[in-house]
Structures are given as structure tokens and as C-alpha cells.
Write an enzyme that holds these catalytic residues in place. Structure first.
Site, PDB file in Angstrom:
ATOM      1  N   SER A  35       0.857  -1.193   0.000  1.00 51.16           N
ATOM      2  CA  SER A  35       0.000   0.000   0.000  1.00 51.16           C
ATOM      3  C   SER A  35       0.891   1.240   0.000  1.00 51.16           C
ATOM      4  O   SER A  35       2.015   1.202   0.483  1.00 51.16           O
ATOM      5  CB  SER A  35      -0.867   0.034   1.253  1.00 51.16           C
ATOM      6  N   GLY A  36       0.342   2.333  -0.524  1.00 50.29           N
ATOM      7  CA  GLY A  36       1.107   3.580  -0.579  1.00 50.29           C
ATOM      8  C   GLY A  36       1.403   3.961  -2.018  1.00 50.29           C
ATOM      9  O   GLY A  36       1.049   3.236  -2.947  1.00 50.29           O
ATOM     10  N   THR A  38       4.216   4.189  -3.787  1.00 52.03           N
ATOM     11  CA  THR A  38       5.127   3.341  -4.573  1.00 52.03           C
ATOM     12  C   THR A  38       4.389   2.062  -4.980  1.00 52.03           C
ATOM     13  O   THR A  38       4.468   1.620  -6.140  1.00 52.03           O
ATOM     14  CB  THR A  38       6.391   2.998  -3.748  1.00 52.03           C
ATOM     15  N   ASP A  94       8.591   3.420   4.922  1.00 51.66           N
ATOM     16  CA  ASP A  94       8.860   4.805   5.311  1.00 51.66           C
ATOM     17  C   ASP A  94      10.333   5.004   5.640  1.00 51.66           C
ATOM     18  O   ASP A  94      10.895   6.050   5.361  1.00 51.66           O
ATOM     19  CB  ASP A  94       7.964   5.183   6.490  1.00 51.66           C
ATOM     20  N   LYS A 104       7.230   1.035   8.739  1.00 50.58           N
ATOM     21  CA  LYS A 104       6.132   1.106   7.785  1.00 50.58           C
ATOM     22  C   LYS A 104       4.878   1.597   8.511  1.00 50.58           C
ATOM     23  O   LYS A 104       4.839   1.635   9.719  1.00 50.58           O
ATOM     24  CB  LYS A 104       5.865  -0.268   7.170  1.00 50.58           C
ATOM     25  N   GLY A 105       3.873   1.942   7.727  1.00 50.24           N
ATOM     26  CA  GLY A 105       2.606   2.334   8.335  1.00 50.24           C
ATOM     27  C   GLY A 105       2.291   3.810   8.186  1.00 50.24           C
ATOM     28  O   GLY A 105       1.329   4.295   8.776  1.00 50.24           O
ATOM     29  N   GLU A 113      -0.232  -5.254   5.947  1.00 51.50           N
ATOM     30  CA  GLU A 113       1.040  -5.346   5.196  1.00 51.50           C
ATOM     31  C   GLU A 113       1.953  -6.391   5.839  1.00 51.50           C
ATOM     32  O   GLU A 113       2.625  -7.152   5.142  1.00 51.50           O
ATOM     33  CB  GLU A 113       1.735  -3.982   5.169  1.00 51.50           C
TER      34      GLU A 113
END
Ligand code: 5RP
Length: 249
Positions: A35-36, A38, A94, A104-105, A113
Site C-alpha cells: 500500500s502507498g 510506490t 517509510d 512502515k505504516g 502489510e
């Protein structure tokens, strides 16, 4: 570079790194989708390959947002089920430490994830050059917490020497951000995180935390875009230019 040029450069690097990761995908594979921004690029590129090359893949999405995008671009989706292993999971991060420990998150999707990364034989992280750090901790560690427990989790974070902030929605700043599971997110600062594994195990002892954003021992490798080049960071600490995506794993 001005900040806008930097932002533009990072956007380009996200595109380049997603493109390099797509090179790992072969017909017949079962995939985890991150997710995100990228991962969104990766999902769109994968959708292109499914349409143009009739690539046969099945994927598990790690968030409602990724699921929606994957459906839009025509990627066949499956739900988690007993015995299902994924060949690869692809996701952004991140922060990426030199030993492949991650934060992450940033998008609040770290619980699923982590579940998806844990179901994959090979978890490949994709990062623009801003994500690679010498030590984790500049980016806050997100915690997904059960709303009932949030005040006491905040006390426990203080007890660990950290500070925590309840995350609010970007669109409506007076509304608490809710995860796909309906939980809150606390963004926590601990300064430089010298021993991520120790912090992870301390967080795992606090009741009410459903998932923390430290990913220790999950990533097998990270692809990092720097300018127009792609590098591979591996568990042994090597950091070398990537000659060919098919050399992974
Ligand atoms: C979402 C994540 C993302 O992978 C992380 O925030 C990186 O996002 P982006 O690719 O937009 O930089 O962990 O929960």
C-alpha cells in the site's frame, strides 16, 4: 535542489523502483500487494502486464485502497486462505535501515502489510532514495491500537521513553484516522532507534497494540532507486547496482 525538484525526483525514483520490481514477476506467481504511492505505481504496472502480456497472476491486497486499485486495473485478487503461500510480496516503506529493518505504516496499513509480508516466501521492499537511513527513528513508528486501549498505550509509550500522537484524518483534521480494521493509529517517536528488535519486542508486550510499524526480519531485499540507477540492499548488508531484476531472489 529546491524542495519541489527533490519531490519531483523522488516521484521519478518511485516510478523507476516500481518498474524494476515488476521485472521479478513471472506468470503463475501468487503475489502480495503493498500500500502507498510506490505500491500504487507497482499495482498499475502489474495491471498493464496482466492486460498486455496476458500475465497469469493472483494477488492478495494489503489494504482496501490497494484492493480497489488492483480491481480497477484488472489484477485477479484472492483472499487469505489456509495453506496459501505467496511467491513474492512487494511493498514500500517509510524508512529502510542498513540491516533491512523497516518502519512502515505511514499510510496506516501496516497490520495487513505485515500479515501479507509474513505469508510471502520473498518480501521485496521498494524505496526511493529518501527511504534509506543509517538508523531508524526520524519517521515516527505507527502503532495500530484498539480505541479502548489508546490512553493506556500512550502511557506505556511514555514509560518506554517515547512520545505518541493520535493520528487524525488528512481530509478532516477533526476526525480520528481509522484503519481498515476500525482501529486508531498512534505515531510514536523514540529518537534514534539503536536496537529496533528490542523496541519491537517491548511494544509487543503492551496490550491493545494490534500491530506496530517495525518490520524486523521480514524483508529479504530492498530495491532502492537513486537518480536513474537501482541498487539492491541485501540481508548481508551488501548494496550493489541491480543488473537484472530476474536475479532476485
Ligand atoms: C503504508 C506504508 C507505505 O508502504 C509507506 O508509507 C511508504 O509509502 P510511499 O510508497 O507512499 O512512500 O507502509 O502503510
Amino acid at each position: 535542489l529546491s524542495s519541489s525538484e527533490t519531490k519531483e525526483q523522488l516521484e521519478q525514483e518511485k516510478e523507476i523502483v516500481a518498474h524494476a520490481a515488476i521485472g521479478c514477476v513471472k506468470s503463475g506467481m501468487k503475489l502480495g500487494l503493498g500500500s502507498g504511492s510506490t505500491s500504487d505505481r507497482f499495482i498499475r504496472m502489474l495491471g498493464d502486464r496482466v492486460r498486455v502480456e496476458q500475465l497469469k497472476v493472483e494477488a492478495v491486497a494489503s489494504s482496501k485502497q490497494s484492493e480497489k486499485l488492483a480491481r480497477e486495473v484488472g489484477i485477479p485478487l484472492v483472499e487469505p486462505k489456509r495453506g496459501l503461500r505467496l511467491d513474492f510480496a512487494f511493498d514500500g516503506a517509510d524508512e529502510i535501515g542498513p540491516d533491512l529493518s523497516l518502519i512502515k505504516g505511514g499510510g496506516g496499513a501496516h497490520l495487513r502489510e505485515k500479515v501479507v509480508a509474513g505469508a510471502a516466501d520473498y518480501f521485496l521492499v521498494m524505496g526511493d532514495s529518501s527511504k534509506l537511513v543509517n538508523q531508524l527513528g526520524t519517521f515516527p513508528v505507527p502503532l495500530e491500537v484498539v480505541p479502548f486501549a489508546a490512553p493506556w498505550v500512550m502511557d506505556r509509550i511514555e514509560g518506554l521513553g517515547g512520545t505518541s500522537t493520535l493520528r487524525f484524518s488528512k481530509d478532516s483534521p477533526s476526525i480520528r484516522y481509522l484503519t481498515d480494521q476500525g482501529n486508531y493509529v498512534l505515531d510514536c517517536r523514540f529518537g534514534e532507534i539503536g536496537r529496533p528488535a528490542e523496541l519491537a519486542s517491548s511494544l509487543e508486550k503492551i496490550p491493545g497494540i494490534v500491530a506496530h510499524g517495525l518490520f524486523i526480519g521480514y524483508a529479504k531485499a530492498a530495491l532502492i532507486a537513486r537518480g536513474g540507477a537501482i541498487y539492491v540492499l541485501r540481508r548481508d548488508g551488501s548494496f550493489e547496482p541491480l543488473a537484472d531484476s530476474s536475479e532476485l531472489p
